[in-house]
Design a protein around this motif. Sequence first.
Motif, PDB file in Angstrom:
ATOM      1  N   SER A 118      49.824  53.379  57.781  1.00  0.00           N
ATOM      2  CA  SER A 118      49.949  51.931  57.856  1.00  0.00           C
ATOM      3  C   SER A 118      51.399  51.511  57.723  1.00  0.00           C
ATOM      4  O   SER A 118      52.314  52.333  57.767  1.00  0.00           O
ATOM      5  N   TRP A 119      51.633  50.213  57.553  1.00  0.00           N
ATOM      6  CA  TRP A 119      53.010  49.703  57.517  1.00  0.00           C
ATOM      7  C   TRP A 119      53.029  48.375  56.757  1.00  0.00           C
ATOM      8  O   TRP A 119      52.032  47.671  56.673  1.00  0.00           O
ATOM      9  N   ALA A 120      54.194  48.061  56.179  1.00  0.00           N
ATOM     10  CA  ALA A 120      54.361  46.806  55.444  1.00  0.00           C
ATOM     11  C   ALA A 120      54.824  45.682  56.366  1.00  0.00           C
ATOM     12  O   ALA A 120      54.470  44.520  56.182  1.00  0.00           O
ATOM     13  N   GLY A 121      55.648  46.034  57.346  1.00  0.00           N
ATOM     14  CA  GLY A 121      56.174  45.067  58.294  1.00  0.00           C
ATOM     15  C   GLY A 121      56.857  45.803  59.429  1.00  0.00           C
ATOM     16  O   GLY A 121      57.152  46.996  59.328  1.00  0.00           O
ATOM     17  N   PRO A 122      57.139  45.122  60.525  1.00  0.00           N
ATOM     18  CA  PRO A 122      57.667  45.787  61.721  1.00  0.00           C
ATOM     19  C   PRO A 122      59.160  46.053  61.630  1.00  0.00           C
ATOM     20  O   PRO A 122      59.879  45.495  60.810  1.00  0.00           O
ATOM     21  N   ASP A 123      59.628  46.965  62.486  1.00  0.00           N
ATOM     22  CA  ASP A 123      61.047  47.119  62.759  1.00  0.00           C
ATOM     23  C   ASP A 123      61.224  47.032  64.272  1.00  0.00           C
ATOM     24  O   ASP A 123      60.261  46.745  65.007  1.00  0.00           O
ATOM     25  N   ILE A 199      54.411  43.085  48.942  1.00  0.00           N
ATOM     26  CA  ILE A 199      53.629  44.243  48.500  1.00  0.00           C
ATOM     27  C   ILE A 199      54.073  44.790  47.147  1.00  0.00           C
ATOM     28  O   ILE A 199      53.329  45.561  46.530  1.00  0.00           O
ATOM     29  N   GLN A 200      55.219  44.363  46.658  1.00  0.00           N
ATOM     30  CA  GLN A 200      55.602  44.793  45.314  1.00  0.00           C
ATOM     31  C   GLN A 200      54.662  44.209  44.245  1.00  0.00           C
ATOM     32  O   GLN A 200      54.667  44.648  43.094  1.00  0.00           O
ATOM     33  N   HIS A 201      53.853  43.242  44.645  1.00  0.00           N
ATOM     34  CA  HIS A 201      52.884  42.642  43.719  1.00  0.00           C
ATOM     35  C   HIS A 201      51.538  43.366  43.741  1.00  0.00           C
ATOM     36  O   HIS A 201      50.637  42.988  42.987  1.00  0.00           O
ATOM     37  N   ILE A 202      51.378  44.373  44.588  1.00  0.00           N
ATOM     38  CA  ILE A 202      50.150  45.175  44.562  1.00  0.00           C
ATOM     39  C   ILE A 202      50.194  46.060  43.325  1.00  0.00           C
ATOM     40  O   ILE A 202      51.117  46.848  43.148  1.00  0.00           O
ATOM     41  N   SER A 203      49.182  45.921  42.478  1.00  0.00           N
ATOM     42  CA  SER A 203      49.187  46.609  41.184  1.00  0.00           C
ATOM     43  C   SER A 203      48.273  47.827  41.152  1.00  0.00           C
ATOM     44  O   SER A 203      48.255  48.559  40.165  1.00  0.00           O
ATOM     45  N   HIS A 204      47.527  48.060  42.215  1.00  0.00           N
ATOM     46  CA  HIS A 204      46.526  49.125  42.227  1.00  0.00           C
ATOM     47  C   HIS A 204      47.170  50.509  42.341  1.00  0.00           C
ATOM     48  O   HIS A 204      48.252  50.652  42.906  1.00  0.00           O
ATOM     49  N   GLU A 205      46.458  51.510  41.809  1.00  0.00           N
ATOM     50  CA  GLU A 205      46.831  52.879  42.138  1.00  0.00           C
ATOM     51  C   GLU A 205      46.693  53.027  43.652  1.00  0.00           C
ATOM     52  O   GLU A 205      45.621  52.756  44.213  1.00  0.00           O
ATOM     53  N   GLU A 223      56.576  55.981  53.861  1.00  0.00           N
ATOM     54  CA  GLU A 223      57.520  56.110  52.749  1.00  0.00           C
ATOM     55  C   GLU A 223      57.880  54.738  52.174  1.00  0.00           C
ATOM     56  O   GLU A 223      57.972  54.571  50.946  1.00  0.00           O
ATOM     57  N   GLU A 224      58.077  53.762  53.035  1.00  0.00           N
ATOM     58  CA  GLU A 224      58.413  52.415  52.575  1.00  0.00           C
ATOM     59  C   GLU A 224      57.299  51.833  51.706  1.00  0.00           C
ATOM     60  O   GLU A 224      57.574  51.226  50.654  1.00  0.00           O
ATOM     61  N   LEU A 225      56.054  52.015  52.119  1.00  0.00           N
ATOM     62  CA  LEU A 225      54.927  51.536  51.313  1.00  0.00           C
ATOM     63  C   LEU A 225      54.955  52.182  49.932  1.00  0.00           C
ATOM     64  O   LEU A 225      54.756  51.507  48.912  1.00  0.00           O
ATOM     65  N   SER A 226      55.192  53.476  49.883  1.00  0.00           N
ATOM     66  CA  SER A 226      55.186  54.189  48.602  1.00  0.00           C
ATOM     67  C   SER A 226      56.349  53.749  47.715  1.00  0.00           C
ATOM     68  O   SER A 226      56.249  53.793  46.486  1.00  0.00           O
ATOM     69  N   GLN A 227      57.444  53.338  48.320  1.00  0.00           N
ATOM     70  CA  GLN A 227      58.620  52.912  47.550  1.00  0.00           C
ATOM     71  C   GLN A 227      58.484  51.483  47.027  1.00  0.00           C
ATOM     72  O   GLN A 227      58.984  51.171  45.936  1.00  0.00           O
ATOM     73  N   LYS A 228      57.811  50.614  47.784  1.00  0.00           N
ATOM     74  CA  LYS A 228      57.763  49.198  47.417  1.00  0.00           C
ATOM     75  C   LYS A 228      56.535  48.825  46.593  1.00  0.00           C
ATOM     76  O   LYS A 228      56.544  47.789  45.915  1.00  0.00           O
ATOM     77  N   ILE A 229      55.476  49.634  46.648  1.00  0.00           N
ATOM     78  CA  ILE A 229      54.293  49.378  45.823  1.00  0.00           C
ATOM     79  C   ILE A 229      54.495  50.135  44.505  1.00  0.00           C
ATOM     80  O   ILE A 229      54.649  51.365  44.508  1.00  0.00           O
ATOM     81  N   PRO A 230      54.508  49.433  43.387  1.00  0.00           N
ATOM     82  CA  PRO A 230      54.930  50.052  42.126  1.00  0.00           C
ATOM     83  C   PRO A 230      54.134  51.282  41.703  1.00  0.00           C
ATOM     84  O   PRO A 230      54.702  52.249  41.206  1.00  0.00           O
TER      85      PRO A 230
END
Length: 262
Positions: A118-123, A199-205, A223-230
């Motif tokens: 998946s993706w957080a946003g486009p490039d 997405i930094q506000h997603i708190s789920h595992e 990788e971006e998703l994993s970096q921005k989701i705490p």
Amino acid sequence: MPLVKVNDIEIYTEIHGDGPNLLLVAGLGGRHEFWANQVEALSKHFRVILHDHRGVGKSTPDKLVAGAEHMADDLISLMDVLDVEKAHLIGHSTGGAIGQHIALKAPERIDKLVLSSSWAGPDAYFTQLFSARREVLINAGPNAYLTMGTFLATPAWHLQPQIKSTRSFLEDRIKAFPGLEVELSRLAAVAAHDLRTHIQHISHETLAIGAKDDQITPFSFTEELSQKIPNAKLKMLDYGGHFAPMTVSEKYNHAVIEFLHG
């Protein structure tokens, strides 16, 4: 129960197995059959719930979507009708975009979250790719569009043995095509999805999983998703393409089961 009345539509739904609830949410194609290689393995551990998105598959046809959040609202309503208070969610590609929206707007409904290719946003790459796919659909028609999408999503080593003839290869896909306007609305939903600042506000595992050779949602998006989701973990599959759940099913299933049980 195959058809479940939700808002202005009927959603085709299947439930397999027993245990904690697990939603499997397909990508751009939107059909439950995408998960054919996961149902048997996952239903040994979970109550697996699959559905066809509005306008596609066996759900009410000719229904446009207004974005990933619109499809997320459909799924929340389906959970309400099915009396599913909370569930794990595996969302592939566009299904991951849907999962992000649910995790943000109704966090109490999600237990663990798997964002698959998946993706957080486009490039620029993503925007150009989906612009080209849209132009192919409009100017060359569904046959060329579906062929292009399948070749982009599936590694040659997996796809080549399946193509016995051009005619049989396209027949199955054309039968499932939801129509030009529906597909264009779904492409627009993909192009518009951008939750990078949220997405930094997603708190789920969360497990962000994808294949190194994905040409539609490159692994850098995972990788971006994993970096921005705490509270996120990263899993890279060495190969498998965008359709890794289909092409490397055993590795994929093992990774998600290990995460959900962990």
